[in-house]
Design an enzyme around this catalytic site. Structure first.
Site, PDB file in Angstrom:
ATOM      1  N   ALA A 123       4.142   1.381  -4.160  1.00  0.00           N
ATOM      2  CA  ALA A 123       2.753   1.180  -4.576  1.00  0.00           C
ATOM      3  C   ALA A 123       2.291   2.305  -5.496  1.00  0.00           C
ATOM      4  O   ALA A 123       1.270   2.184  -6.158  1.00  0.00           O
ATOM      5  CB  ALA A 123       1.851   1.105  -3.344  1.00  0.00           C
TER       6      ALA A 123
ATOM      7  N   SER B 101       0.845  -1.190   0.000  1.00  0.00           N
ATOM      8  CA  SER B 101       0.000   0.000   0.000  1.00  0.00           C
ATOM      9  C   SER B 101       0.877   1.236   0.000  1.00  0.00           C
ATOM     10  O   SER B 101       2.061   1.193   0.344  1.00  0.00           O
ATOM     11  CB  SER B 101      -0.905   0.027   1.231  1.00  0.00           C
ATOM     12  OG  SER B 101      -0.145   0.203   2.418  1.00  0.00           O
ATOM     13  N   LYS B 102       0.300   2.370  -0.372  1.00  0.00           N
ATOM     14  CA  LYS B 102       1.054   3.616  -0.437  1.00  0.00           C
ATOM     15  C   LYS B 102       1.520   4.062   0.940  1.00  0.00           C
ATOM     16  O   LYS B 102       2.524   4.749   1.074  1.00  0.00           O
ATOM     17  CB  LYS B 102       0.199   4.706  -1.080  1.00  0.00           C
ATOM     18  CG  LYS B 102      -0.131   4.443  -2.540  1.00  0.00           C
ATOM     19  CD  LYS B 102      -1.019   5.524  -3.115  1.00  0.00           C
ATOM     20  CE  LYS B 102      -1.393   5.212  -4.561  1.00  0.00           C
ATOM     21  NZ  LYS B 102      -2.298   6.216  -5.130  1.00  0.00           N
ATOM     22  N   ARG B 103       0.779   3.676   1.980  1.00  0.00           N
ATOM     23  CA  ARG B 103       1.173   4.077   3.330  1.00  0.00           C
ATOM     24  C   ARG B 103       2.408   3.328   3.812  1.00  0.00           C
ATOM     25  O   ARG B 103       3.222   3.867   4.544  1.00  0.00           O
ATOM     26  CB  ARG B 103       0.011   3.838   4.301  1.00  0.00           C
ATOM     27  CG  ARG B 103      -1.145   4.821   4.129  1.00  0.00           C
ATOM     28  CD  ARG B 103      -2.276   4.488   5.061  1.00  0.00           C
ATOM     29  NE  ARG B 103      -2.858   3.181   4.754  1.00  0.00           N
ATOM     30  CZ  ARG B 103      -3.814   2.597   5.475  1.00  0.00           C
ATOM     31  NH1 ARG B 103      -4.283   3.194   6.545  1.00  0.00           N
ATOM     32  NH2 ARG B 103      -4.289   1.415   5.122  1.00  0.00           N
ATOM     33  N   LYS B 104       2.549   2.067   3.376  1.00  0.00           N
ATOM     34  CA  LYS B 104       3.667   1.254   3.845  1.00  0.00           C
ATOM     35  C   LYS B 104       4.821   1.196   2.862  1.00  0.00           C
ATOM     36  O   LYS B 104       5.943   0.899   3.242  1.00  0.00           O
ATOM     37  CB  LYS B 104       3.188  -0.175   4.124  1.00  0.00           C
ATOM     38  CG  LYS B 104       2.369  -0.318   5.387  1.00  0.00           C
ATOM     39  CD  LYS B 104       2.149  -1.791   5.691  1.00  0.00           C
ATOM     40  CE  LYS B 104       1.469  -1.986   7.024  1.00  0.00           C
ATOM     41  NZ  LYS B 104       1.312  -3.419   7.347  1.00  0.00           N
TER      42      LYS B 104
END
Length: 479
Positions: free
Chosen positions: A236, A229-232
């Site tokens: 992404a 994901s873009k947060r991790k």
């Protein structure tokens, strides 16, 4: 998804359709569509039909197809497969909270089923603008064939909303209608949509339509096996790869390997480096690995280096230009002379790079003014007591090399890498008795300003005699 879609479409001589599914207006972003075109185009994954180029089933934006969906909704309502729901968002939230507290299965409780608008209005939690929900039967189709996974079982769905209060269909209705009307034969999507497939199969059944074949791809995972994901993981975000200096063909190669076995050579050996065309020619859904692959950036970096080294030097130099311009190494309109020098430098550094973003530091010394060359602290720190004597010897012998009739990278006569290396080895290795591994460090620092740099003798040839001597003198004066 686009890569595997396109590989199959090309192999089957089919059409790869780009459809913008923008019915979720709460998440809509004006720039998303342009980014989609840009990044898929950068990867070389070009579509045959789409909003920007048209096609026989235009329009290809779902927000422009609202009139197409309405008759299907009316038919489902008329035949009892769907119903109006007037429940407010507040009531639905309270319902879910109660279900969770009492550990009941979550899902709509069907308060509106069988009621007229007036009957429902007399009850709490009424919203004047209804949605339309599917009326899921007791025996929905929970098992279906997947071209990757074989027989797949999915959980029982609840009464899914298919038409929202704003008049937009949800994904579930829109894709079923559009896939039918556009003649889609194969739907390739992520495995998170397995649980939704029974809803789609019901809609196909109710509407008397032939469903397409489904292929649910594995989801990419981080090193901790969580969903990427873009947060991790910044990877992404597809534009991140271009920013970091990855080649599109290397990324395509890498993405194919994540869920597909390597190609095979004539002897049956694994070949991990291949082109999109080679991937497409041998594509087979049965070989796709359904287990979520780990996104290994080290493997991608290795592949990127291999693809960098495979480029013709001229093309490699042109790939460097955007990164050099962004870092103010070259102007946006370099002269022919600068381009010629860049190509010569590119030949030196091509085998030493894994990412295109490494280029500015390696190229900058060849385009900076001699009196503006900065010496890195770590390069100056490694200079030894004999550095002055080494530079003095180099200045003496290099000054005697004729700089007329200069070749390019060791060709021709005069100031070239071959003559430079011969003179410096004679003067420093033999004359001063310094081992080769230590002999040229001060010269490398003087010429490039860095401890690690492109090959020294070729660098001196590209810089020319005047610049090389000026840089040697500058470092000598600073000791």
């Amino acid at each position: 998804m686009s890569l595997f879609n396109l590989a199959f479409a090309r192999q089957q001589d089919g059409q790869f359709v780009l459809r913008v599914e923008d019915t979720d207006r709460a998440r809509f972003r004006e720039d998303s569509e342009a980014q989609l075109y840009d990044t898929l185009g950068w990867l070389g994954l070009f579509w045959d039909e789409g909003p920007d180029i048209g096609g026989p089933f235009a329009p290809y934006r779902q927000s422009e197809r609202l009139d197409t969906y309405r008759p299907y909704v009316e038919r489902l309502l008329a035949e009892g497969f769907a119903y109006h729901c007037w429940c407010s968002t507040e009531r639905l939230a309270q319902m879910r909270e109660m279900q969770q507290k009492t550990k009941q299965p979550t899902g709509y409780d069907r308060l509106c089923v069988g009621k007229t608008r007036d009957e429902r209005a007399a009850l709490p939690g009424f919203n004047d603008t209804p949605v339309v929900r599917m009326l899921i039967p007791d025996d929905p189709p929970l098992v279906f064939d997947d071209v990757i996974r074989g027989k797949v079982s999915a959980p029982r769905p609840d009464d899914q909303v298919i038409l929202k209060g704003d008049g937009f269909p949800t994904y579930h209705l829109a894709v079923v209608v559009d896939d039918h009307e556009m003649g889609i034969t194969h739907v390739v999507r992520g495995e998170e949509w397995i649980s939704s497939t029974p809803k789609h199969l019901l809609l196909y059944r109710w509407l008397g339509l032939e469903p397409p074949k489904f292929a649910h791809m594995p989801l990419l995972r981080n090193a901790d096996k969580s969903k990427i994901s873009k947060r991790k993981n910044p990877a992404a975000r597809l534009t991140w790869f271009r920013e970091q200096g990855y080649l599109p063909e290397a990324l395509v190669n890498f993405l194919a390997l994540l869920a597909y076995p390597p190609q095979q050579d004539a002897e049956g050996n694994d070949v991990e480096v291949f082109s999109f065309d080679e991937f497409s020619q041998t594509f087979d859904w049965s070989k796709v690995n359904p287990i979520g692959p780990i996104f290994d950036l080290k493997k991608l970096e290795w592949l990127n280096g291999v693809h960098i080294r495979s480029l013709p030097v001229g093309e490699f130099a042109s790939r460097l230009l955007p990164y050099l311009e962004a870092d103010d190494v070259l102007s946006s309109h370099p002269s022919l002379g600068e381009l010629g020098r860049l190509e010569a430098v590119a030949a030196l550094i091509q085998t030493r790079m894994a990412l295109l973003t490494e280029a500015p530091a390696l190229v900058r010394p060849f385009f900076v003014a001699d009196d503006q060359l900065a010496i890195d602290d770590d390069a100056r720190a490694q200079l030894k007591d004999d550095s002055g004597a080494v530079i003095d010897a180099a200045l003496h012998v290099l000054g005697d090399i004729d700089d007329h009739g200069t070749g390019v990278l060791g060709t021709g006569s005069g100031w070239n890498a071959t003559a430079i290396e011969s003179a410096l080895r004679t003067a420093i290795v033999e004359g001063l008795g310094i081992k080769p591994r230590f002999a040229f460090g001060p010269l490398r620092t003087a010429v490039s300003g860095a401890r690690i740099s492109p090959p020294l003798f070729e660098s001196m040839e590209i810089l020319g005699k005047t610049s090389t001597l000026a840089r040697l003198r500058a470092l000598r004066d600073s000791l």
